[in-house]
Write a protein that holds these residues in place. Structure first.
Motif, mmCIF file in Angstrom:
data_model
loop_
_atom_site.group_PDB
_atom_site.id
_atom_site.type_symbol
_atom_site.label_atom_id
_atom_site.label_comp_id
_atom_site.label_asym_id
_atom_site.label_seq_id
_atom_site.Cartn_x
_atom_site.Cartn_y
_atom_site.Cartn_z
ATOM 1 N N ASN A 1 -3.709 5.650 -0.678
ATOM 2 C CA ASN A 1 -5.251 4.828 -0.381
ATOM 3 C C ASN A 1 -6.283 5.408 -1.358
ATOM 4 N N PRO A 2 -6.788 4.622 -2.419
ATOM 5 C CA PRO A 2 -7.788 5.146 -3.424
ATOM 6 C C PRO A 2 -9.282 4.984 -2.770
ATOM 7 N N THR A 3 -9.452 4.579 -1.669
ATOM 8 C CA THR A 3 -10.677 4.575 -0.887
ATOM 9 C C THR A 3 -11.118 3.286 -1.535
ATOM 10 N N ASP A 4 -10.423 2.277 -1.049
ATOM 11 C CA ASP A 4 -10.770 1.032 -1.598
ATOM 12 C C ASP A 4 -10.534 -0.121 -0.281
ATOM 13 N N LEU A 5 -11.829 -0.242 0.353
ATOM 14 C CA LEU A 5 -11.505 -0.991 1.667
ATOM 15 C C LEU A 5 -12.624 -2.015 2.026
ATOM 16 N N VAL A 6 -12.448 -3.068 2.585
ATOM 17 C CA VAL A 6 -13.474 -3.879 3.009
ATOM 18 C C VAL A 6 -13.358 -3.919 4.655
ATOM 19 N N CYS A 7 -14.416 -4.088 5.225
ATOM 20 C CA CYS A 7 -14.479 -3.846 6.820
ATOM 21 C C CYS A 7 -15.320 -4.927 7.367
ATOM 22 N N GLY A 8 -14.732 -5.531 8.556
ATOM 23 C CA GLY A 8 -15.535 -6.465 9.401
ATOM 24 C C GLY A 8 -15.790 -5.884 10.558
ATOM 25 N N THR A 9 -16.989 -5.205 10.600
ATOM 26 C CA THR A 9 -17.581 -4.377 11.725
ATOM 27 C C THR A 9 -18.321 -5.249 13.083
ATOM 28 N N LYS A 10 -18.239 -6.699 13.049
ATOM 29 C CA LYS A 10 -18.939 -7.448 14.098
ATOM 30 C C LYS A 10 -17.688 -7.920 14.804
ATOM 31 N N ASN A 11 -18.084 -8.311 16.109
ATOM 32 C CA ASN A 11 -17.007 -9.104 17.023
ATOM 33 C C ASN A 11 -17.068 -10.537 17.054
ATOM 34 N N TYR A 12 -16.133 -11.221 17.472
ATOM 35 C CA TYR A 12 -16.353 -12.644 17.627
ATOM 36 C C TYR A 12 -17.498 -13.330 18.084
ATOM 37 N N LYS A 13 -18.365 -12.767 19.032
ATOM 38 C CA LYS A 13 -19.660 -13.227 19.348
ATOM 39 C C LYS A 13 -20.923 -13.096 18.185
ATOM 40 N N GLY A 14 -20.401 -12.315 17.072
ATOM 41 C CA GLY A 14 -21.556 -11.824 16.119
ATOM 42 C C GLY A 14 -22.201 -10.642 16.485
#
Length: 516
Positions: free
Chosen positions: A432-445
């Motif tokens: 892993n070359p420290t290359d990531l995308v994150c989704g940090t909210k739940n389905y209610k926003g």
């Protein structure tokens, strides 16, 4: 264990006595190694997409990009000192009156000094250093070649001159264009316009050291207006420091708490895992994470940025499906067949190992189980083929509850003395070359509290020296390792051309960092 003065000191840092006691016990008990089950490979934890599929994900992201609040998160507190390690040795051990640089390189077994010197004019800082050297040394032109090289390096690194090693990596001259040299910080702002902006606005968050903050602000003031005009993008740039309450204690080799000369407890920065607090403070829909030194010249970046859009497209598709399932589970409209479909999605797309006796659970228990597994932060991580670079690798790991999940594991977390574990590592194909995308909210926003998804057992114990004394230091679970242990993870193969870190100054001579 603690005096009244200690207790005051601990509480002033925003830490509890219980936390410090737990840190002491963790160091005394030693590291908990990861229990590797298998290396993640293509088809077994790592997705590989063909050109048509990649373009579909890119298109999906581009279509929806303006619907999201996006931020690019860049750890940027590292000083440049390690980049110049071999040059400091050169300053300390080379005497041009007694030997040539060729002889020095052979004597010291230094393989870096000659490439540095032969590539000197191609470095982005060459003109600035030369000008400064000539200003400091009026007789510079009369020096022998080897003496001139020595003075050049002195001018770069000494406190009395340009003092490059004091600067953070992000503020060093990184790339040279026709109209001058630019910093890595500049390049990250420019890069964000390629994939990490929405509605002509680019948000970036840099974690910096407090010592360097004013220098970053100064650079931002210098470049912002010109970049906004050039890219027709508004830049919203914020900064934060590692929080004092994330610092940890260290023990001596006799397992006593290490204390400073004034007898106060020494608290040390606890590695990049401490940045989880900073990440947790952000309130965006999509968060791209990328290291400060992994940035290439702009004309080469345009193509590479498509792979950022790829992983973001993968995240959006997975997140939309997960949210749809969660709403269905909320509305009591999920049939037995639906719950089986959700379990398959978790297993096949989110790499979640489903309970062996899932089929035997009551419908209500199934619903609770699926909801708990689905309603988590999601990360999509780029994985490149391992060509001998150091870095965390993707593995299937069994936790203390017997559950197997997909994790990024640092080499230090693996008990390489265990032959079975060593064999698994041997079969690893990617890192892993420290290359990531994150989704940090739940389905209610609503924003997840990321501190609830950490595996505290994934902390590191490292051997350091403090004022000449050997100490055992505690590092928090790494940001993309144990700090994200209970996220849902998708690993996607991306080309090795996306990984171009600058570990030594000579890396700036590589084609990816050169405009010609």
């Amino acid at each position: 264990m603690f005096s009244d003065k200690d207790i005051q000191h601990i509480e002033n840092k925003g830490i509890t006595i219980a936390q410090v006691t737990a840190q002491v016990e963790r160091i005394k008990n030693g590291m908990s190694y990861s229990n590797l089950v298998a290396a993640a490979n293509i088809g077994n934890g790592i997705e590989r997409y063909n050109e048509i599929e990649i373009q579909d994900f890119v298109n999906l992201y581009e279509t929806k990009q303006n619907n999201f609040d996006i931020v690019k998160f860049v750890p940027a507190s590292g000083a440049a000192t390690r980049m110049f390690k071999f040059l400091f040795q050169f300053l300390n051990h080379f005497n041009p009156k007694k030997e040539t640089i060729d002889n020095y390189a052979k004597r010291q077994n230094d393989t870096l000094i000659k490439p540095f010197i032969s590539g000197l004019e191609r470095f982005p800082f060459y003109n600035a250093v030369l000008l400064e050297a000539k200003t400091i040394h009026p007789n510079f032109e009369n020096l022998s070649e080897d003496e001139a090289y020595l003075e050049f390096v002195k001018t770069m690194l000494s406190k009395e001159a340009l003092n490059y090693s004091f600067l953070p990596k992000g503020l060093l001259p990184f790339h040279k264009y026709k109209d001058g040299a630019v910093t890595a910080f500049y390049e990250h702002l420019l890069e964000s316009t390629l994939y990490a902006s929405s509605n002509n606005k680019a948000k970036l968050h840099f974690t910096v050291s407090e010592n360097h903050h004013e220098y970053f602000n100064s650079e931002l003031t210098k470049i912002k207006a010109q970049l906004e005009q050039r890219t027709e993008t508004n830049f919203d740039v914020s900064f934060s420091y590692q929080k004092a309450e994330t610092e940890t204690v260290a023990l001596t080799n006799q397992n006593d708490i290490y204390r400073s000369e004034d007898d106060s407890i020494l608290f040390r920065p606890a590695g990049h895992g401490a940045l989880l607090e900073n990440l947790n403070d952000l309130n965006s829909d999509l968060i791209f994470i990328k290291n400060i030194d992994n940035i290439v010249v702009f004309n080469k970046n345009k193509k590479l940025s498509n792979y950022k859009k790829l992983i973001a497209g993968v995240l959006i598709q997975a997140q939309e499906q997960a949210f749809s399932f969660l709403h269905k589970l909320d509305n009591d409209s999920a049939s037995e067949s639906d719950m089986l479909t959700i379990a398959m999605f978790l297993s096949e797309k989110m790499n979640v190992s489903i309970l062996d006796d899932f089929d035997d659970l009551t419908p209500e228990k199934k619903k609770q189980y699926l909801k708990e597994k689905l309603n988590r932060p999601i990360r999509v991580c780029g994985m490149v083929k391992n060509e001998g670079e150091p870095g965390g690798g993707p593995f299937w790991v069994k936790d203390e509850h017997g559950e197997t999940s997909l994790q990024i594991v640092e080499f230090a977390q693996i008990n390489i003395e265990d032959t079975a574990q060593a064999e698994i590592v041997k079969n690893a194909t990617h890192f892993n070359p420290t290359d990531l995308v994150c989704g940090t909210k739940n389905y209610k926003g609503e924003k997840f509290n990321l501190l609830n998804f950490v595996d505290p057992n994934a902390a590191f114990i490292t051997m350091k020296t403090q004022n000449g004394v050997g100490i055992k230091a505690l590092e928090l679970p790494g940001l993309w390792n144990g700090s994200m242990a209970y996220w849902n993870s998708i690993f996607v193969e991306i080309p090795v051309t996306t990984f171009n870190p600058v570990k030594t100054v000579n890396d700036l001579l590589k084609p990816e960092h050169q405009t010609q």
